[in-house]
Write a protein that holds these residues in place. Structure first.
Motif, mmCIF file in Angstrom:
data_model
loop_
_atom_site.group_PDB
_atom_site.id
_atom_site.type_symbol
_atom_site.label_atom_id
_atom_site.label_comp_id
_atom_site.label_asym_id
_atom_site.label_seq_id
_atom_site.Cartn_x
_atom_site.Cartn_y
_atom_site.Cartn_z
ATOM 1 N N VAL A 88 -39.501 36.179 5.999
ATOM 2 C CA VAL A 88 -39.266 34.738 6.168
ATOM 3 C C VAL A 88 -40.394 34.118 6.992
ATOM 4 C CG1 VAL A 88 -37.774 33.011 7.262
ATOM 5 C CG2 VAL A 88 -36.759 34.826 5.868
ATOM 6 N N ILE A 89 -40.745 34.782 8.096
ATOM 7 C CA ILE A 89 -41.808 34.265 8.958
ATOM 8 C C ILE A 89 -43.137 34.241 8.210
ATOM 9 C CG2 ILE A 89 -43.150 34.721 11.061
ATOM 10 C CD1 ILE A 89 -40.497 35.881 12.262
ATOM 11 N N ALA A 90 -43.456 35.323 7.494
ATOM 12 C CA ALA A 90 -44.720 35.385 6.754
ATOM 13 C C ALA A 90 -44.788 34.306 5.673
ATOM 14 C CB ALA A 90 -44.897 36.777 6.141
ATOM 15 N N VAL A 91 -43.683 34.090 4.962
ATOM 16 C CA VAL A 91 -43.655 33.042 3.925
ATOM 17 C C VAL A 91 -43.779 31.662 4.564
ATOM 18 C CG1 VAL A 91 -42.174 31.911 2.208
ATOM 19 C CG2 VAL A 91 -42.444 34.396 2.186
ATOM 20 N N ASN A 92 -43.117 31.454 5.694
ATOM 21 C CA ASN A 92 -43.243 30.172 6.399
ATOM 22 C C ASN A 92 -44.694 29.895 6.790
ATOM 23 O OD1 ASN A 92 -40.494 29.729 6.245
ATOM 24 N ND2 ASN A 92 -40.077 30.259 8.384
ATOM 25 N N ILE A 93 -45.374 30.914 7.303
ATOM 26 C CA ILE A 93 -46.780 30.741 7.695
ATOM 27 C C ILE A 93 -47.622 30.379 6.483
ATOM 28 C CG2 ILE A 93 -48.841 31.934 8.562
ATOM 29 C CD1 ILE A 93 -46.874 33.605 10.335
ATOM 30 N N ASN A 94 -47.460 31.143 5.407
ATOM 31 C CA ASN A 94 -48.246 30.876 4.200
ATOM 32 C C ASN A 94 -47.953 29.501 3.618
ATOM 33 O OD1 ASN A 94 -50.042 33.218 3.298
ATOM 34 N ND2 ASN A 94 -48.178 34.275 3.915
ATOM 35 N N GLY A 95 -46.680 29.110 3.610
ATOM 36 C CA GLY A 95 -46.319 27.785 3.095
ATOM 37 C C GLY A 95 -46.910 26.664 3.931
ATOM 38 N N ALA A 96 -46.819 26.813 5.248
ATOM 39 C CA ALA A 96 -47.363 25.784 6.141
ATOM 40 C C ALA A 96 -48.884 25.697 6.007
ATOM 41 C CB ALA A 96 -46.966 26.093 7.586
ATOM 42 N N LEU A 97 -49.533 26.840 5.866
ATOM 43 C CA LEU A 97 -50.988 26.829 5.678
ATOM 44 C C LEU A 97 -51.361 26.160 4.360
ATOM 45 C CD1 LEU A 97 -51.865 30.454 6.868
ATOM 46 C CD2 LEU A 97 -52.398 28.321 8.082
ATOM 47 N N TYR A 98 -50.630 26.487 3.303
ATOM 48 C CA TYR A 98 -50.933 25.907 1.990
ATOM 49 C C TYR A 98 -50.836 24.384 2.021
ATOM 50 C CZ TYR A 98 -50.534 24.512 -2.851
ATOM 51 O OH TYR A 98 -50.721 23.864 -4.040
ATOM 52 N N VAL A 99 -49.744 23.877 2.592
ATOM 53 C CA VAL A 99 -49.537 22.422 2.636
ATOM 54 C C VAL A 99 -50.656 21.744 3.420
ATOM 55 C CG1 VAL A 99 -48.034 20.621 3.576
ATOM 56 C CG2 VAL A 99 -47.038 22.523 2.295
ATOM 57 N N ARG A 100 -51.021 22.309 4.565
ATOM 58 C CA ARG A 100 -52.014 21.679 5.421
ATOM 59 C C ARG A 100 -53.444 21.826 4.903
ATOM 60 N NH1 ARG A 100 -47.665 22.840 8.212
ATOM 61 N NH2 ARG A 100 -47.072 21.569 10.018
ATOM 62 N N LEU A 101 -53.715 22.883 4.145
ATOM 63 C CA LEU A 101 -55.082 23.136 3.688
ATOM 64 C C LEU A 101 -55.330 22.698 2.250
ATOM 65 C CD1 LEU A 101 -55.590 26.677 5.277
ATOM 66 C CD2 LEU A 101 -56.608 24.513 6.036
ATOM 67 N N ARG A 102 -54.308 22.210 1.598
ATOM 68 C CA ARG A 102 -54.458 21.831 0.193
ATOM 69 C C ARG A 102 -55.574 20.792 0.034
ATOM 70 N NH1 ARG A 102 -49.645 19.931 -3.924
ATOM 71 N NH2 ARG A 102 -50.856 20.291 -5.796
ATOM 72 N N GLY A 103 -56.476 21.032 -0.918
ATOM 73 C CA GLY A 103 -57.584 20.118 -1.172
ATOM 74 C C GLY A 103 -58.762 20.280 -0.237
ATOM 75 N N ARG A 104 -58.682 21.238 0.681
ATOM 76 C CA ARG A 104 -59.778 21.489 1.625
ATOM 77 C C ARG A 104 -60.508 22.776 1.227
ATOM 78 N NH1 ARG A 104 -57.791 19.969 7.651
ATOM 79 N NH2 ARG A 104 -56.482 18.187 7.147
ATOM 80 N N PRO A 105 -61.673 23.007 1.795
ATOM 81 C CA PRO A 105 -62.425 24.213 1.407
ATOM 82 C C PRO A 105 -61.816 25.527 1.909
ATOM 83 C CG PRO A 105 -63.646 22.951 3.053
ATOM 84 C CD PRO A 105 -62.473 22.113 2.644
ATOM 85 N N CYS A 106 -61.083 25.491 3.008
ATOM 86 C CA CYS A 106 -60.458 26.713 3.522
ATOM 87 C C CYS A 106 -59.174 26.990 2.747
ATOM 88 C CB CYS A 106 -60.168 26.582 5.012
ATOM 89 S SG CYS A 106 -61.649 26.349 6.017
ATOM 90 N N ARG A 107 -58.973 28.255 2.349
ATOM 91 C CA ARG A 107 -57.844 28.627 1.502
ATOM 92 C C ARG A 107 -56.995 29.696 2.182
ATOM 93 N NH1 ARG A 107 -56.328 25.321 -1.223
ATOM 94 N NH2 ARG A 107 -55.252 26.750 -2.595
ATOM 95 N N PRO A 108 -55.655 29.571 2.108
ATOM 96 C CA PRO A 108 -54.781 30.618 2.643
ATOM 97 C C PRO A 108 -54.590 31.748 1.632
ATOM 98 C CG PRO A 108 -53.451 28.788 1.864
ATOM 99 C CD PRO A 108 -54.896 28.398 1.648
ATOM 100 N N PHE A 109 -54.359 32.933 2.144
ATOM 101 C CA PHE A 109 -54.079 34.111 1.329
ATOM 102 C C PHE A 109 -52.881 34.833 1.919
ATOM 103 C CE2 PHE A 109 -58.466 33.110 0.543
ATOM 104 C CZ PHE A 109 -58.585 33.279 -0.835
ATOM 105 N N ASN A 110 -52.035 35.394 1.040
ATOM 106 C CA ASN A 110 -50.829 36.075 1.511
ATOM 107 C C ASN A 110 -51.089 37.562 1.737
ATOM 108 O OD1 ASN A 110 -50.698 37.362 -0.991
ATOM 109 N ND2 ASN A 110 -49.110 36.020 -1.796
ATOM 110 N N SER A 111 -50.002 38.312 1.949
ATOM 111 C CA SER A 111 -50.121 39.720 2.336
ATOM 112 C C SER A 111 -50.528 40.637 1.192
ATOM 113 C CB SER A 111 -48.799 40.202 2.930
ATOM 114 O OG SER A 111 -47.775 40.114 1.953
#
Length: 198
Positions: free
Chosen positions: A45-68
């Motif tokens: 749950v915590i890992a998915v929350n982190i990835n989801g929050a990163l995706y929303v905040r970084l969408r359209g930017r050059p930095c990209r989130p990656f999961n486990s």
């Protein structure tokens, strides 16, 4: 005279191709493979929350989130390692055909009793050798608290953030991450002892 069994090391190429079809993920330390254990639901749950929050905040930017499922390659002076962090962000990602990243800017590891010693020691220390890394974040499960190791001109500095009102600043990638988002829907309970969990 004693005899020693020769240790058969796995090449990087064999490891990377094998991981694409392996039913269990392995981390790689200089030719030796270590299978990863499963995790409790709260960890996920915590890992998915982190990835989801990163995706929303970084969408359209050059930095990209990656999961486990995305490995991080660490090139140490004496060996190459591949680790699977719970989340990472890269601003100069590898080609999409790769199964790993070389230049993470931020790495997150969710701690547990079983993995804490390795995550806080071996893995963190290896991550901090990556030239592109700006922040390594260790995330607690039993309480709303994270520890960030942030790169400064004089080396990495340890910063602690506690409580659901706290915000983890990640100016290096242009966002802030509230702990309330990291721990959304998490019910804080002590981890069971390993004997009880069996």
């Amino acid at each position: 005279m004693s005899t020693a069994k020769k240790l058969n090391l796995v090449s990087i190429e064999e490891y990377l191709s094998g991981e694409l079809v392996a039913p269990v993920k392995h981390e790689y330390l200089g030719g030796v493979l270590y299978a990863l254990a499963g995790a409790r639901n709260v960890h996920n749950v915590i890992a998915v929350n982190i990835n989801g929050a990163l995706y929303v905040r970084l969408r359209g930017r050059p930095c990209r989130p990656f999961n486990s499922d995305t490995k991080i390659r660490v090139r140490l002076p004496t060996q190459v390692r591949f680790y699977y962090p719970d989340a990472s962000v890269s601003c100069r990602p590898n080609p999409q055909t790769d199964s790993f990243q070389d230049e993470p800017a931020v790495i997150f590891e969710v701690l547990s009793r079983r993995t804490r010693r390795i995550d806080e020691g071996e893995k963190k220390d290896a991550y901090l050798t990556i030239p592109s890394l700006s922040v390594c974040v260790l995330v607690e499960q039993e309480t709303a608290a994270v520890v960030a190791f942030r790169r400064t001109q004089s080396g990495f500095v340890r910063e602690a953030y506690e409580g659901l009102d706290a915000v983890l600043p990640l100016g290096e990638i242009g966002i802030d991450l509230p702990l309330a988002d990291i721990y959304e829907t998490v019910q804080f309970t002590p981890e069971p002892d390993e004997d009880d969990a069996a």
